[in-house]
Design an enzyme around this catalytic site. Sequence first.
Site, mmCIF file in Angstrom:
data_model
loop_
_atom_site.group_PDB
_atom_site.id
_atom_site.type_symbol
_atom_site.label_atom_id
_atom_site.label_comp_id
_atom_site.label_asym_id
_atom_site.label_seq_id
_atom_site.Cartn_x
_atom_site.Cartn_y
_atom_site.Cartn_z
ATOM 1 N N CYS A 220 0.885 -1.124 0.193
ATOM 2 C CA CYS A 220 -0.042 -0.080 -0.067
ATOM 3 C C CYS A 220 0.951 1.287 0.162
ATOM 4 O O CYS A 220 2.102 0.971 0.064
ATOM 5 C CB CYS A 220 -0.991 -0.091 1.153
ATOM 6 S SG CYS A 220 -0.210 0.512 2.820
ATOM 7 N N CYS A 237 1.145 21.316 -8.550
ATOM 8 C CA CYS A 237 1.211 21.879 -9.864
ATOM 9 C C CYS A 237 0.980 23.514 -9.951
ATOM 10 O O CYS A 237 1.703 24.015 -11.035
ATOM 11 C CB CYS A 237 0.116 21.257 -10.757
ATOM 12 S SG CYS A 237 0.214 19.231 -10.981
ATOM 13 N N CYS A 410 7.586 38.475 -5.176
ATOM 14 C CA CYS A 410 7.702 37.163 -5.953
ATOM 15 C C CYS A 410 6.305 37.153 -6.677
ATOM 16 O O CYS A 410 5.283 37.779 -6.736
ATOM 17 C CB CYS A 410 8.164 35.755 -5.352
ATOM 18 S SG CYS A 410 7.094 35.729 -3.946
#
Length: 455
Positions: A220, A237, A410
């Site tokens: 698992c 992502c 940023c």
Amino acid sequence: MAAREEVLALQAEVARREEELSSLKHRLAAALLAEQESERLLPVSPLPPKAALSQDEILRYSRQLVLPELGVQGQLRLATASVLIVGCGGLGCPLAQYLAAAGVGRLGLVDYDVVEVSNLARQVLHGEALAGQAKVFSAAASLRRLNSAVECVPYAQALTPATALDLVRRYDVVADCSDNVPTRYLVNDACVLAGRPLVSASALRFEGQITVYHYGGGPCYRCVFPQPPPAETVTNCADGGVLGVVTGVLGCLQALEVLKIAAGLGPSYSGSLLLFDALRGLFRRIQLRRRRPDCAACGERPTVTELQDYEGFCGSSATDKCRSLQLLSPEERVSVIDYKRLLDSGSPHLLLDVRPQVEVDICRLPHALHIPLKHLERRDAESLKLLGEAIREGKQGTQEGASLPIYVICKLGNDSQKAVKILQSLPDLDSLLVQDVVGGLMAWAAKVDGTFPQY
């Protein structure tokens, strides 16, 4: 001057608290929805046995019916199979699409999120007109248009320890298409407790991987990863980016494994991990460790006998949204509103943009000096020289003896905090005021300049 510094500190603290409050409200809304859903989840009855295919079904599935490995009996198994898909994003969309096309009887769709324009490059079940709609309802509508015979059950909620086991038990196979570590542990433990196979995949940038957990005595997720990685080392992502086609490839591979399990053919990747490198066009298969006798979930004496607090266990939230770091004190931060006031006043300063070049190519503030965070981290000599020259040039506009404040920006206000820490450690800059801009350029776009691109 002291009063002004106190105002700046309080404004930065208010911005930080507002961000925390927004996050808590989101979690509360998800928890309330999950609680409501757990109380009113309708029982899902088992799909009835199917003795024969109709004339329409024979025509629809004719190309796969003639495969000796599948045939009529395999198609009948698919028609009575049920699959729970956790996440209707880049992986879940192609997975669900091909399962519906192949004639899987029931698809359960779990996702708490709504469709955003930034999803559309990879989440192929959604469209422009559905922005703002719950992903599960958007996906279910698309799947019904593709194959009206497939039953789609949408669950517009976050998967939580309160609901996961009940949901997993209702389905034959589970596919993990999530994008965060706490959910991976949650889904794994629920599958082990419910005795369900788990088809798991992930994708980031140009790479992806897929495996099958808890099938036929195989390992698992906890066998392979007994402990979660440090939260600060995990990239999702939203932070790292992903090519939509890569999620499509991995979602299709998930669909293939699910179909083979549901049809009784057995998976290819139980006990092994398939790695995909899209840039080099390579697939590589590696063997995973066997099922661990001392595994906390599936071992001989498991300690995970019920679902637990996975966000606490992993030290991160069960979301694919970017997490906000809190590395600096309020005195070391400034809001985008206050920075805009400073900019409009013409007060001498230096704005340092520490994003990667690829992001600067997307958008930038024209007066900013660009030095990527990675260059600062490795104390790149050319970059430090460039910074020193910019500081000396900027000081020419200040009163004699005055220092030049440096503001670091940023995308979201995380890397800028790291950069501030580095700059504060440099001997030549330790006497300068160095602050980061809270929320970064995305806060600038949201609160200052609505025409500034968001990405």
